[in-house]
Write a protein that holds these residues in place. Structure first.
Motif, PDB file in Angstrom:
ATOM      1  N   GLU A 117      15.263  14.913 -21.580  1.00 12.42           N
ATOM      2  CA  GLU A 117      15.642  14.843 -20.170  1.00 12.42           C
ATOM      3  C   GLU A 117      15.113  16.053 -19.407  1.00 12.42           C
ATOM      4  O   GLU A 117      15.166  17.178 -19.901  1.00 12.42           O
ATOM      5  CB  GLU A 117      17.167  14.801 -20.032  1.00 12.42           C
ATOM      6  CG  GLU A 117      17.789  13.562 -20.623  1.00 12.42           C
ATOM      7  CD  GLU A 117      19.303  13.552 -20.503  1.00 12.42           C
ATOM      8  OE1 GLU A 117      19.876  14.387 -19.770  1.00 12.42           O
ATOM      9  OE2 GLU A 117      19.924  12.693 -21.161  1.00 12.42           O
ATOM     10  N   ALA A 118      14.636  15.812 -18.191  1.00 10.81           N
ATOM     11  CA  ALA A 118      14.214  16.908 -17.321  1.00 10.81           C
ATOM     12  C   ALA A 118      15.450  17.687 -16.876  1.00 10.81           C
ATOM     13  O   ALA A 118      16.523  17.098 -16.709  1.00 10.81           O
ATOM     14  CB  ALA A 118      13.487  16.359 -16.096  1.00 10.81           C
ATOM     15  N   PRO A 119      15.316  18.980 -16.663  1.00  9.92           N
ATOM     16  CA  PRO A 119      16.449  19.732 -16.102  1.00  9.92           C
ATOM     17  C   PRO A 119      16.837  19.132 -14.749  1.00  9.92           C
ATOM     18  O   PRO A 119      15.975  18.685 -13.984  1.00  9.92           O
ATOM     19  CB  PRO A 119      15.897  21.145 -15.941  1.00  9.92           C
ATOM     20  CG  PRO A 119      14.727  21.216 -16.871  1.00  9.92           C
ATOM     21  CD  PRO A 119      14.161  19.827 -16.940  1.00  9.92           C
ATOM     22  N   SER A 120      18.124  19.120 -14.446  1.00  8.53           N
ATOM     23  CA  SER A 120      18.594  18.470 -13.216  1.00  8.53           C
ATOM     24  C   SER A 120      17.951  19.062 -11.971  1.00  8.53           C
ATOM     25  O   SER A 120      17.639  18.338 -11.023  1.00  8.53           O
ATOM     26  CB  SER A 120      20.117  18.523 -13.128  1.00  8.53           C
ATOM     27  OG  SER A 120      20.573  19.851 -13.128  1.00  8.53           O
ATOM     28  N   GLY A 156       0.802  -1.219   0.000  1.00 12.86           N
ATOM     29  CA  GLY A 156       0.000   0.000   0.000  1.00 12.86           C
ATOM     30  C   GLY A 156       0.835   1.271   0.000  1.00 12.86           C
ATOM     31  O   GLY A 156       0.307   2.364   0.202  1.00 12.86           O
ATOM     32  N   ILE A 157       2.131   1.133  -0.239  1.00 14.02           N
ATOM     33  CA  ILE A 157       3.023   2.293  -0.279  1.00 14.02           C
ATOM     34  C   ILE A 157       3.096   2.803  -1.713  1.00 14.02           C
ATOM     35  O   ILE A 157       3.293   2.025  -2.650  1.00 14.02           O
ATOM     36  CB  ILE A 157       4.434   1.935   0.237  1.00 14.02           C
ATOM     37  CG1 ILE A 157       4.363   1.435   1.691  1.00 14.02           C
ATOM     38  CG2 ILE A 157       5.367   3.142   0.130  1.00 14.02           C
ATOM     39  CD1 ILE A 157       5.685   0.902   2.240  1.00 14.02           C
ATOM     40  N   GLU A 158       2.956   4.117  -1.884  1.00 16.35           N
ATOM     41  CA  GLU A 158       3.006   4.709  -3.223  1.00 16.35           C
ATOM     42  C   GLU A 158       4.396   4.552  -3.836  1.00 16.35           C
ATOM     43  O   GLU A 158       5.408   4.760  -3.177  1.00 16.35           O
ATOM     44  CB  GLU A 158       2.651   6.188  -3.147  1.00 16.35           C
ATOM     45  CG  GLU A 158       2.577   6.853  -4.498  1.00 16.35           C
ATOM     46  CD  GLU A 158       2.165   8.313  -4.430  1.00 16.35           C
ATOM     47  OE1 GLU A 158       2.285   8.980  -5.474  1.00 16.35           O
ATOM     48  OE2 GLU A 158       1.744   8.783  -3.356  1.00 16.35           O
ATOM     49  N   VAL A 159       4.415   4.206  -5.115  1.00 15.32           N
ATOM     50  CA  VAL A 159       5.660   3.990  -5.849  1.00 15.32           C
ATOM     51  C   VAL A 159       5.933   5.180  -6.759  1.00 15.32           C
ATOM     52  O   VAL A 159       5.046   5.655  -7.465  1.00 15.32           O
ATOM     53  CB  VAL A 159       5.586   2.705  -6.705  1.00 15.32           C
ATOM     54  CG1 VAL A 159       6.849   2.529  -7.545  1.00 15.32           C
ATOM     55  CG2 VAL A 159       5.347   1.489  -5.826  1.00 15.32           C
ATOM     56  N   THR A 160       7.167   5.644  -6.733  1.00 13.78           N
ATOM     57  CA  THR A 160       7.627   6.671  -7.657  1.00 13.78           C
ATOM     58  C   THR A 160       8.675   6.038  -8.563  1.00 13.78           C
ATOM     59  O   THR A 160       9.682   5.525  -8.078  1.00 13.78           O
ATOM     60  CB  THR A 160       8.242   7.868  -6.905  1.00 13.78           C
ATOM     61  OG1 THR A 160       7.237   8.445  -6.065  1.00 13.78           O
ATOM     62  CG2 THR A 160       8.768   8.914  -7.875  1.00 13.78           C
ATOM     63  N   HIS A 161       8.408   6.080  -9.861  1.00  6.49           N
ATOM     64  CA  HIS A 161       9.356   5.571 -10.850  1.00  6.49           C
ATOM     65  C   HIS A 161      10.200   6.755 -11.299  1.00  6.49           C
ATOM     66  O   HIS A 161       9.680   7.714 -11.875  1.00  6.49           O
ATOM     67  CB  HIS A 161       8.628   4.961 -12.044  1.00  6.49           C
ATOM     68  CG  HIS A 161       7.771   3.786 -11.691  1.00  6.49           C
ATOM     69  ND1 HIS A 161       8.283   2.530 -11.494  1.00  6.49           N
ATOM     70  CD2 HIS A 161       6.438   3.687 -11.496  1.00  6.49           C
ATOM     71  CE1 HIS A 161       7.301   1.690 -11.200  1.00  6.49           C
ATOM     72  NE2 HIS A 161       6.172   2.375 -11.193  1.00  6.49           N
ATOM     73  N   LEU A 162      11.497   6.711 -11.047  1.00  4.52           N
ATOM     74  CA  LEU A 162      12.361   7.837 -11.390  1.00  4.52           C
ATOM     75  C   LEU A 162      12.366   8.138 -12.887  1.00  4.52           C
ATOM     76  O   LEU A 162      12.507   9.296 -13.284  1.00  4.52           O
ATOM     77  CB  LEU A 162      13.781   7.596 -10.878  1.00  4.52           C
ATOM     78  CG  LEU A 162      13.910   7.597  -9.353  1.00  4.52           C
ATOM     79  CD1 LEU A 162      15.346   7.312  -8.948  1.00  4.52           C
ATOM     80  CD2 LEU A 162      13.434   8.905  -8.755  1.00  4.52           C
ATOM     81  N   ASP A 163      12.179   7.120 -13.710  1.00  7.12           N
ATOM     82  CA  ASP A 163      12.111   7.369 -15.149  1.00  7.12           C
ATOM     83  C   ASP A 163      10.940   8.295 -15.502  1.00  7.12           C
ATOM     84  O   ASP A 163      11.020   9.068 -16.447  1.00  7.12           O
ATOM     85  CB  ASP A 163      11.962   6.061 -15.933  1.00  7.12           C
ATOM     86  CG  ASP A 163      13.274   5.304 -16.095  1.00  7.12           C
ATOM     87  OD1 ASP A 163      14.350   5.933 -15.962  1.00  7.12           O
ATOM     88  OD2 ASP A 163      13.225   4.095 -16.373  1.00  7.12           O
ATOM     89  N   ARG A 164       9.868   8.219 -14.742  1.00  4.89           N
ATOM     90  CA  ARG A 164       8.713   9.109 -15.001  1.00  4.89           C
ATOM     91  C   ARG A 164       9.049  10.558 -14.643  1.00  4.89           C
ATOM     92  O   ARG A 164       8.494  11.483 -15.231  1.00  4.89           O
ATOM     93  CB  ARG A 164       7.480   8.658 -14.230  1.00  4.89           C
ATOM     94  CG  ARG A 164       6.850   7.401 -14.820  1.00  4.89           C
ATOM     95  CD  ARG A 164       5.489   7.106 -14.233  1.00  4.89           C
ATOM     96  NE  ARG A 164       4.500   8.134 -14.476  1.00  4.89           N
ATOM     97  CZ  ARG A 164       3.799   8.296 -15.598  1.00  4.89           C
ATOM     98  NH1 ARG A 164       4.020   7.505 -16.617  1.00  4.89           N
ATOM     99  NH2 ARG A 164       2.898   9.244 -15.709  1.00  4.89           N
ATOM    100  N   LEU A 165       9.921  10.738 -13.662  1.00  2.69           N
ATOM    101  CA  LEU A 165      10.325  12.093 -13.275  1.00  2.69           C
ATOM    102  C   LEU A 165      11.397  12.642 -14.217  1.00  2.69           C
ATOM    103  O   LEU A 165      11.468  13.845 -14.448  1.00  2.69           O
ATOM    104  CB  LEU A 165      10.872  12.101 -11.846  1.00  2.69           C
ATOM    105  CG  LEU A 165       9.933  11.632 -10.741  1.00  2.69           C
ATOM    106  CD1 LEU A 165      10.660  11.676  -9.397  1.00  2.69           C
ATOM    107  CD2 LEU A 165       8.660  12.448 -10.696  1.00  2.69           C
ATOM    108  N   PHE A 166      12.240  11.761 -14.741  1.00  2.00           N
ATOM    109  CA  PHE A 166      13.389  12.175 -15.536  1.00  2.00           C
ATOM    110  C   PHE A 166      13.042  12.456 -17.001  1.00  2.00           C
ATOM    111  O   PHE A 166      13.558  13.394 -17.596  1.00  2.00           O
ATOM    112  CB  PHE A 166      14.482  11.104 -15.466  1.00  2.00           C
ATOM    113  CG  PHE A 166      15.762  11.504 -16.135  1.00  2.00           C
ATOM    114  CD1 PHE A 166      16.633  12.388 -15.521  1.00  2.00           C
ATOM    115  CD2 PHE A 166      16.098  10.997 -17.381  1.00  2.00           C
ATOM    116  CE1 PHE A 166      17.821  12.764 -16.129  1.00  2.00           C
ATOM    117  CE2 PHE A 166      17.287  11.362 -18.007  1.00  2.00           C
ATOM    118  CZ  PHE A 166      18.145  12.257 -17.373  1.00  2.00           C
TER     119      PHE A 166
END
Length: 172
Positions: free
Chosen positions: A44-47, A27-37
């Motif tokens: 590519e997202a700015p650093s 039940g813990i929310e997952v953050t995929h870094l590829d979605r942020l990057f």
């Protein structure tokens, strides 16, 4: 186990799938870094933006973040209480990368930024092959440091170990 980093030796190690399954079970929310990057069309997202997005996530009481991105690993490792490291053999990682290219041809996977259709090029495959050994060594050094820092570290090397780990949460 409330703030969890899921990292791996290579693309194709199973980080995204593992994190998604763990998130469903806990039940813990997952953050995929590829979605942020990755922005649409593999831009590519700015650093600063990429770092700021991770800084927001680590402030939560509970999170799972999956992905390596060594340049910002310090953001996550500062807050993580648990590290799950997946180290499958190179041949398995390569097979999985090629399989997802076929499986998701012309589509965007749910763990990648919107508008980034699945693609494959020789440079990416070469990167996986030529960096695997060095990454394996540096990740082991990182795991030793995490243990010394008092983090819980799970080192999973086979599909059976991965499935066994996840099954411990089905019973809870």
């Amino acid at each position: 186990m409330n703030k969890i980093m899921v990292i791996g030796v290579s693309a194709g190690a199973g980080k995204s799938t593992f994190a998604r399954r763990l998130g469903e079970l806990t039940g813990i929310e997952v953050t995929h870094l590829d979605r942020l990057f990755w922005k649409p069309n593999w831009v590519e997202a700015p650093s600063e933006e990429f770092s700021a997005a991770q800084q927001q996530v680590v402030q939560r009481d509970r999170w799972i973040m999956e992905g390596n991105y060594g340049g910002t690993m310090n953001i996550r490792e500062t807050y993580a209480d648990t590290v799950i490291y997946l180290e499958l053999p190179l041949r398995v990682c390569l097979y999985r990368v090629l399989k997802r290219r076929v499986q998701f041809h012309g589509e965007t996977r749910q763990d990648i930024g919107e508008g980034c259709q699945e693609k494959m090029d020789w440079a990416f495959l070469k990167f996986i092959v030529t960096t695997y050994g060095a990454r394996k060594k540096s990740m082991m050094e990182r795991m030793r440091r995490y243990v010394e820092e008092g983090k819980i570290v799970h080192y999973l090397k086979t599909p059976a170990q991965i499935d066994g780990f996840l099954k411990t949460y089905i019973k809870k």
